[in-house]
Enzyme design. Sequence first.
Site, PDB file in Angstrom:
ATOM      1  CG  HIS A 173      84.008 171.192  13.237  1.00 23.52           C
ATOM      2  ND1 HIS A 173      83.313 170.523  14.229  1.00 23.52           N
ATOM      3  CD2 HIS A 173      85.068 170.410  12.927  1.00 23.52           C
ATOM      4  CE1 HIS A 173      83.942 169.406  14.512  1.00 23.52           C
ATOM      5  NE2 HIS A 173      85.007 169.291  13.733  1.00 23.52           N
ATOM      6  CG  HIS A 214      81.732 169.752  -1.313  1.00 26.78           C
ATOM      7  ND1 HIS A 214      82.878 169.106  -1.695  1.00 26.78           N
ATOM      8  CD2 HIS A 214      82.024 171.068  -1.308  1.00 26.78           C
ATOM      9  CE1 HIS A 214      83.811 169.994  -1.931  1.00 26.78           C
ATOM     10  NE2 HIS A 214      83.343 171.192  -1.704  1.00 26.78           N
ATOM     11  CD  GLU A 260      88.500 164.442  12.285  1.00 28.30           C
ATOM     12  OE1 GLU A 260      87.379 163.923  12.177  1.00 28.30           O
ATOM     13  OE2 GLU A 260      89.041 164.642  13.384  1.00 28.30           O
TER      14      GLU A 260
HETATM   15 ZN    ZN Z   1      85.983 167.545  13.458  1.00 29.16          ZN
END
Ligand code: ZN
Length: 287
Positions: A173, A214, A260
């Site tokens: 993810h 990316h 994050e």
């Molecule tokens: Zn994560």
Amino acid sequence: MECTINRRAEFSASHRYWLPELSEAENQQCFGLCTRFPGHGHNYVLYVSLLGDIDQYGMVQNLSEVKQVIKKEVTSQLNFSYLNDVWTEFQETLPTTENIARVLWQRLAPYLPLVQIELYEHPELWAAYQGNSMEAFLTVSTHFSAAHRLARPDLSYEENCEIYGKCARPNGHGHNYHLEVTIKGDIDPRTGMIADLVAFQEAIDRLVLEPFDHTFLNKDILYFAEVVPTAENIAVHIRDLLQGAIANLGATLHKVKLIESPNNSCEVYGLVFPQSLPMKEKIATYA
Ligand SMILES: [Zn+2]
Ligand SMILES: [Zn+2]
């Protein structure tokens, strides 16, 4: 009982990085676009932090007095001004973010029990000064997008799910990572800089953003083939990637903060080497 309080203020001002003793080419080399005549401006945001005992009224310092001092000594003088001319300090040392923070400390220290001056030139560049001679901190904030999967290769899928939950799902993810890199160093008495800002940003671009952005971190970054790319491990790896390049700029990597998600961030500090070690040896140690 001691407590730190913070007061925010704003001012808008212009400046230009140009040293008359240098040629046009040398000025360009040092300051890039910031040399352009007749200058450019910023909406500065200032945080003044004060430390003191809580008094019988429940305050460290009366905030309306703090507000008045900041207005009288700083914002009323700097707002809508051309910084290079407004205070003589900036004729001696250019009004870079870190040098403005230092001079603001000098101007406010006679009136307020300062512990830190923090000055944002814009949301992605800010400086901090804590009253230590010419030493200042400069932070660049940037971002990259990457995918990861949290799982140790030596554990079974079930064991990984037990430890990492949904983050162990097989196809990974992604996150939009925000990265803040803080360097520490001495302000140059003429240029006002602790390091070449363009070179600092270029080092982050080259060593972190270009390789990380990316990507699927586990597969695209060799280091994470063996090391689980948690936010903590990513921050440590970024610290290790940047430390040598920043030492080469004559500054020290102070902190890497990796955000994050809005709920989850981590910070790691630069490795500390003995003060006595000459810069060349420090650089060799990093390499
Ligand atoms: Zn994560
Ligand atoms: Zn500027």
